[in-house]
Scaffold this motif. Structure first.
Motif, PDB file in Angstrom:
ATOM      1  N   MET A 133       0.838  -1.204   0.000  1.00 44.74           N
ATOM      2  CA  MET A 133       0.000   0.000   0.000  1.00 44.74           C
ATOM      3  C   MET A 133       0.871   1.251   0.000  1.00 44.74           C
ATOM      4  N   ALA A 164       2.304   1.621  -3.429  1.00 42.77           N
ATOM      5  CA  ALA A 164       1.276   1.997  -4.408  1.00 42.77           C
ATOM      6  C   ALA A 164       0.881   3.455  -4.268  1.00 42.77           C
ATOM      7  N   ILE A 165       0.787   3.954  -3.040  1.00 39.85           N
ATOM      8  CA  ILE A 165       0.406   5.352  -2.842  1.00 39.85           C
ATOM      9  C   ILE A 165       1.417   6.277  -3.510  1.00 39.85           C
ATOM     10  N   SER A 222       1.571   5.070  -7.829  1.00 42.09           N
ATOM     11  CA  SER A 222       0.394   4.798  -8.644  1.00 42.09           C
ATOM     12  C   SER A 222      -0.028   6.025  -9.438  1.00 42.09           C
ATOM     13  N   GLU A 243      -4.015   1.810  -5.136  1.00 41.28           N
ATOM     14  CA  GLU A 243      -4.353   1.571  -3.729  1.00 41.28           C
ATOM     15  C   GLU A 243      -5.853   1.419  -3.513  1.00 41.28           C
TER      16      GLU A 243
END
Length: 169
Positions: free
Chosen positions: A18, A21-22, A25, A39
């Protein structure tokens, strides 16, 4: 698929993914819904995995003085969204997704709060967040020196403000 499996095996892997990804992304659209990010697909799996552990182990929520402010914020946001829909300032679909995004952030907070059990784990997650931030910053530096952009932007052309938010995060 592999992210989901790893998250159910060890929730901390999903939490680490996570964080990555934050920071890395990009926004995309799917099925007519804009402003989706990677996320957004990890959070439901984290939530289900966490709830499964809570029910299975009968874990209690970690005490936090933020429970009431979070609930109040959600309530006020719901009332504001309903008002905006009534005055046709916002569509029901958009209100649902804005509201969902806010609730998503609170869920992420609660999952981290209830799953980081010691200082070593906290330091590991801080390290991962710093590495993700550094990677985004390095991407911005390479972008700047490539001369292909007037302004440094985030992943997949997101604004420079979003890039700054990643680095601050």
């Amino acid at each position: 698929g592999i992210v989901y499996l790893l998250t159910f095996i060890d929730l901390r892997i999903g939490l680490a993914l996570m964080l990555i990804a934050i920071g890395s992304s990009f926004e995309f659209s799917m099925g007519g819904v804009d402003n989706l990010r990677l996320e957004d697909f990890i959070v439901p799996v984290l939530f289900l995995s966490w709830l499964t552990r809570v029910v299975d182990k009968k874990d209690a929520f970690e005490p936090s003085g933020l429970k009431m402010p979070i609930l109040l914020s959600i309530f006020i946001s719901a009332i504001s969204s309903l008002k905006a829909i009534a005055y046709e300032e916002l569509t029901l679909t958009m209100a649902f997704f804005f509201f969902g995004k806010m609730v998503e952030y609170f869920i992420i907070f609660l999952i981290y709060l209830n799953n980081i059990k010691d200082e070593k784990e906290a330091k590991t997650f801080v390290f991962i967040a710093i590495m993700a931030s550094l990677a985004v910053g390095v991407m911005g530096i390479f972008q700047y020196f490539s001369g292909s952009y007037a302004k440094i932007t985030g992943p997949a052309g997101e604004t420079s403000n979003i890039l700054g938010g990643y680095v601050v995060f």
